[in-house]
Write an enzyme that holds these catalytic residues in place. Structure first.
Site, PDB file in Angstrom:
ATOM      1  N   GLU A  69      32.473  -6.082  -5.005  1.00 50.36           N
ATOM      2  CA  GLU A  69      31.521  -5.689  -3.957  1.00 50.36           C
ATOM      3  C   GLU A  69      32.383  -5.093  -2.855  1.00 50.36           C
ATOM      4  O   GLU A  69      33.165  -5.797  -2.229  1.00 50.36           O
ATOM      5  CB  GLU A  69      30.748  -6.939  -3.517  1.00 50.36           C
ATOM      6  CG  GLU A  69      29.470  -6.653  -2.772  1.00 50.36           C
ATOM      7  CD  GLU A  69      29.693  -6.679  -1.281  1.00 50.36           C
ATOM      8  OE1 GLU A  69      30.356  -5.753  -0.760  1.00 50.36           O
ATOM      9  OE2 GLU A  69      29.217  -7.633  -0.655  1.00 50.36           O
TER      10      GLU A  69
ATOM     11  N   CYS B  24      29.225  -6.365   5.164  1.00 45.66           N
ATOM     12  CA  CYS B  24      29.112  -5.227   4.257  1.00 45.66           C
ATOM     13  C   CYS B  24      27.754  -4.555   4.376  1.00 45.66           C
ATOM     14  O   CYS B  24      27.570  -3.436   3.905  1.00 45.66           O
ATOM     15  CB  CYS B  24      29.355  -5.656   2.819  1.00 45.66           C
ATOM     16  SG  CYS B  24      28.367  -7.080   2.351  1.00 45.66           S
TER      17      CYS B  24
END
Lengths: 508, 508
Positions: free
Chosen positions: A228, A265
Site C-alpha cells: 500500500e 495515505c
C-alpha cells in the site's frame, strides 16, 4: 539473490516454516480466540504502549489511544470473520453424470493459508498498521505464520507490542513460530527472498514499495506482494455544493488535511473546484486555531519541507493558508497545515512540481474553468489512487440536475482510477468493514485486486484448492457434507449443469 | 521498455482502450448474449474450423470436434455466470451511527472490469485455450476489451476463429475494439508493455511464461499476469488400491498419459507406488493398441524426443512400455506412449535428468520403499503442481485403516502443493464448473490465487471498488437498493457491527 541467511534470521524463517502446517491446521475458532486474546492484551497494556508511542512518533495521546482501540476492534473483526466462515468461499459442485461434456465429477473448493508471510510495518500507524495492525491481523487470521519487520520509526514500541502479542498467542496455544519480529531493512529483504516465505505485505512509500515488489517478483519462485503505497486522493467539489455549504466543506477539508499532521495515505491532496466559488475564502475563514504537530521522524519532516517549498515556489501558486514547518534541535520537524490554490492552467504547466504526493499537512486547491472535462482530469496527472471524492449538492444527489451526465461520467472515471469513491465525505478515517476496499491501481498499491483495510483482506493470504471425488474422511471441515462448523457452503443445485447455456440458446 | 508501437499495433491498442468504457458499461445480460452468440457461431462453423485445426495441429477430428463443443459450453457457462451475478460479490454494509470506532458510513462494494487485457493463447488447445477459449471467455465476460496473441502453431485457425467471433460480437452490438487478434511474439510483448493494457493471460511453457511475467512485473505500472505453465502432476497409488483394481488403474493411467499425445498440462508425469506391487505388470498388460499420434509442432516434437532420450538413458530407469517417436519429412514427430519405472533411490540420484516436465506421451513410475514419507516427497523435487492424485482402496476411503494418518498427511501436503487434489481419478479432463481450481504454486502458474479453468476465472479480470455514502443515482446497478438485476447482494444485518468482538471478549 538467494544468499544464505544469518544464523539468527535462518532460525526465524525455520521456525515460521516449521509452524506453518500446525498453524494452518488450527481450527478457525481457535485462531479467532487467539486473535481476540491479542486484542484484549493490547488494551490491557494500552497506557504503557501509548507512552512509548508518543515518545517515538510524536503522535498525540488522543490519537494513539484511539489507534489502540481501532487495532483491538480490527483484530476482533477478523475473529468474527473466522467464525462466520464466509471467507473460505466454500463451493460444492455435485457430481453430474449427464453433463454436456461427459460425466462431471464432484468438485469442492475452499481456501487454504499460503504459508509464512513477511509484513513490513508502517511508520504512520504505529499500532493499526504496525506489529499487530491490519495486515498482521489478516495474516494470522488466514492461518499463516507471521514475520513482522519492525518500522525503524518506532522500534521500542514494536518490541513492546511484540512481547504483549507473543505472550497472548502462547497462552492461547498457538504453535511456536506463529509470530516473530525482526528489525532492519536488510533483514527484511533477506527474509522476503527466502523460498520458504510465500507472500509479503507492506505499507509505505512508492520507492520502497517498488523495490520490495520487484524483489518479490524476481525471486526464483515469485510470490504475491501486497504493498500500500502513495496516493493523492483527488476531491471534486461542484459549484452548487459550495453554494450550499461552503463553511461545512471548508471545515471538513481542513480537519481531513491536518489530522495526524497530514501523514495519512488518504489525505486529500488535490481539490478540484470551479473557478470563482467561495471555497478559497471559506477555507481561509475556517482556519481557526490549527495546532502545530510534530512529524513522525526527521526524514519525513525534511522531505515534507522540500515538497512544501517546491510547491509554494511553483508559478501561479498562491498560499490560502501559508502554514509552516520549523525544526527543533533533535532534527524533528513541527508543522502547521499549508493550503495553496492554483488555476488549472498553472497546475498543468507546473505538473512536474505539483503532482507528486506531499506526505504531510498540505493540500492543493485547483480552480477549473467551466468547460473542464473533469472525468479526464486525474489520469492526465496521476493514474491510480486509493480514493476519489465528489462533493455534490442536495439537488445533484438526485441525478436529475442538468449536470448529472457530467457527474455520472466523473464517478465512472473515478471508479476506474481508485479503490473507494466517496460522496460528501472525506477520505481519511477508513472504516473497517466487510465491504471496505482500500486499494487502488498503481502507484496507490502493488495489487489493486485486494484490500489492506477491512475483513476482505484475509483473502490475500489464502489460495483456493479444489478436491475432486474426495471421500468425506479426507475433506477439510469446510467441504464436508455434515459441515461441522456450520459455515456458508455454496452448493450448486443438482441438475443445474443440465440447463447451463441451453436457456440462452433457445431464446436467441 | 516503453518503446512506441508500430502504427498497426498502436491502432489495435487504441481501439481496445477506446472500447473499454463502453464495453465496461454494457449490462451483464448484454455481454452474456454476445458470448452465447460467439458459442453458437463457433458450433455453426465447426466443420470448417476443425478441418483447419487438424491440418495445423495434427490433433484428431474426434478430439477437435469435442474441443469445439467444450469451447462453446465454456462460453455459455460464463454467460450464465454473468446473469447469476454472484461474480460481482456485491456487499452492502449499512451506515451505523453507534459503531465502536465512531460513525460508520454506508459502504458498498462491487467489482469492475480492469480494462484492456492481452491473452497469449495456447498451442495444445487450439479452441478451448486459444482465440475464444477459457481465458478469452473470462476476459470478455468480465467486460474487458480483449487482444489475443495468436499461437504460431495454428495461425490460420486463429484467423478463422477470430472472423467468426468478430462477426458474432458485432451483430450482438458490442463496441468496436471489444476483440482483436494479433500475430507474432514481438507484437505480443510490445502490447503487454503498453500502459493502456491492464492485465495479461498466458498458457504455455515455464520459460516463456517467466519471460512474460517478468515483463508485466517490471513495467513502470506493473500489471497482474496470469500464466498457466508447467506441471508434472504427481499420482500416489496405495498398495491396497493396486491389489483391489490393478487393471482398472493401469488402463486409466495409460488413457490419461496418451490422450492428446500427452500434450496436456495435467498429464500424470510421476506415479509413486510402493515397490513390489503388480502395477508395472498391469501397465504392460494394459498396453493394447496404443496409437501413434502426431505431436503439435516440430519444436515440441524435438523437445519431447530429447527429454525421452534423456530419461531412458538415466541410470536405473527401465522401460515398461518403450514407445517411440519418428519424424516425417516435414519435421513433424509421431509418437507412441513411453512409460518407464525407476526406484526412488535412482530417481533421487538422477533427479536432474528426471524431474523436469516431459511434454508429450511419457510418464515415470517411481517405486517407493515401505518407509517412505510420501508427504515430504514432492517438495523435494518439484514444488508447485496443477494437480496431485491419490488412488486408494475402498477400505482406505473410510479413513479408518491403519495407514489413514499417513494418507491424511499426504492429502494435506498435496493441498499445499497443488490447485486440485484428486481421488481415484485422473487429472486430465478438467471440468468447467464454479468450484473448479486450475492453478497451483509456481511453476505450475504465475498466480496460484486464481484459476484458469472454471467460471471463477472471471475474477482475474475484475477489481473491487467501494462506494461510500453514495446517492442511489450514482451507484452501479449491483449496489442499488432496488437491485434492478436481482443479483445476490450480501447485506450486513443492521446493528451487527455493535456486537463485533464483544461476544468473544465476554466469553474469555
Amino acid at each position: 539473490m538467494t544468499e544464505s541467511l544469518s544464523p539468527e534470521l535462518e532460525a526465524v524463517v525455520a521456525r515460521a516454516a516449521a509452524a506453518a502446517p500446525a498453524f494452518a491446521a488450527t481450527a478457525p475458532e481457535s485462531r479467532a480466540r487467539a486473535i481476540v486474546a491479542v486484542a484484549d492484551a493490547l488494551e490491557a497494556h494500552k497506557n504503557d504502549l501509548v507512552q512509548i508511542g508518543m515518545r517515538e512518533t510524536g503522535l498525540t495521546e488522543v490519537r494513539l489511544t484511539g489507534e489502540v482501540t481501532r487495532t483491538a476492534v480490527q483484530l476482533r473483526l477478523f475473529a468474527d470473520t473466522l467464525v462466520d466462515g464466509g471467507y473460505l468461499d466454500a463451493r460444492i459442485d455435485p457430481a453430474d453424470t449427464a453433463f454436456a461434456l461427459g460425466v462431471r465429477p464432484d468438485i469442492r473448493r475452499t481456501h487454504l493459508p499460503v504459508g509464512p508471510v513477511i509484513n513490513f510495518s508502517a511508520s504512520n500507524f504505529p499500532f493499526a498498521f504496525s506489529v499487530m495492525g491490519g495486515d498482521s491481523a489478516a495474516i494470522l487470521a488466514a492461518g499463516c505464520p507471521l514475520i513482522v519487520k519492525a518500522h525503524s520509526g518506532h522500534p521500542e514500541l514494536s518490541d513492546a507490542t511484540a512481547a504483549v502479542a507473543t505472550a497472548a498467542l502462547h497462552t492461547a496455544g498457538m504453535p511456536e513460530g506463529t509470530f516473530q519480529l525482526i528489525h532492519g531493512r536488510e533483514a527484511g529483504v533477506a527474509v522476503l527472498q527466502d523460498r520458504r516465505i510465500k507472500a509479503g505485505a507492506f505499507t509505505g512509500s512508492i520507492a520502497v514499495g517498488r523495490l520490495l515488489a520487484d524483489i518479490a517478483a524476481s525471486r526464483p519462485a515469485p510470490i504475491p506482494f501486497y504493498g500500500e503505497l502513495g496516493s493523492v486522493n483527488p476531491v471534486f467539489i461542484t459549484a452548487d455544493a459550495v453554494t450550499e455549504r461552503a463553511s461545512e466543506i471548508a471545515t471538513g477539508f481542513l480537519t481531513s488535511v491536518s489530522g495526524s499532521a497530514g501523514q495519512l495515505c488518504t489525505k486529500p491532496g488535490f481539490v478540484f473546484v470551479p473557478a470563482g466559488t467561495g471555497l478559497p475564502a471559506a477555507i481561509q475563514e475556517a482556519t481557526g486555531e490549527l495546532a502545530e504537530h510534530r512529524l513522525l521522524d526527521p526524514r519525513i519532516a525534511r522531505s515534507f519541507d522540500e515538497r512544501r517549498t517546491e510547491i509554494l515556489a511553483a508559478p501561479g501558486v498562491t498560499a490560502l493558508i501559508p502554514g509552516g514547518i520549523r525544526f527543533d534541535t533533535d532534527g524533528h520537524g513541527w508543522a502547521t497545515p499549508t493550503v495553496v490554490a492554483v488555476s488549472l492552467d498553472d497546475f498543468r504547466a507546473n505538473a512536474a512540481a505539483l503532482v507528486e504526493e506531499a506526505f504531510g499537512p498540505l493540500s492543493i486547491i485547483v480552480e477549473t474553468p467551466a468547460d473542464t472535462d473533469l472525468a479526464a482530469l486525474m489520469p492526465e496527472f496521476y493514474e491510480g489512487n486509493l480514493t476519489g471524492t465528489l462533493h455534490h449538492s442536495t439537488a445533484e444527489a438526485t441525478g436529475t440536475t442538468a449536470n448529472a451526465p457530467e457527474l455520472r461520467a466523473l464517478v465512472a472515471a473515478l471508479a476506474q482510477q481508485v479503490g473507494r469513491v466517496l460522496f460528501n465525505g472525506w477520505s481519511t478515517g477508513v472504516a473497517v468493514t466487510p465491504a471496505q476496499q482500500h486499494g487502488g491501481p498503481w502507484p496507490a498499491t502493488t495489487n489493486d485486486a485486494s484490500t489492506s483495510v477491512g475483513t476482505a483482506a484475509i483473502s490475500r493470504f489464502m489460495r483456493p484448492v479444489a478436491y475432486q471425488n474426495a471421500p468425506q474422511a479426507f475433506l477439510p471441515d469446510a467441504l464436508q457434507d455434515t459441515n461441522p462448523a456450520g459455515i456458508p457452503q455454496h452448493i450448486s443445485p443438482a441438475g443445474e449443469s443440465q440447463s447451463w447455456g441451453a436457456r440462452w440458446r433457445s431464446e436467441a
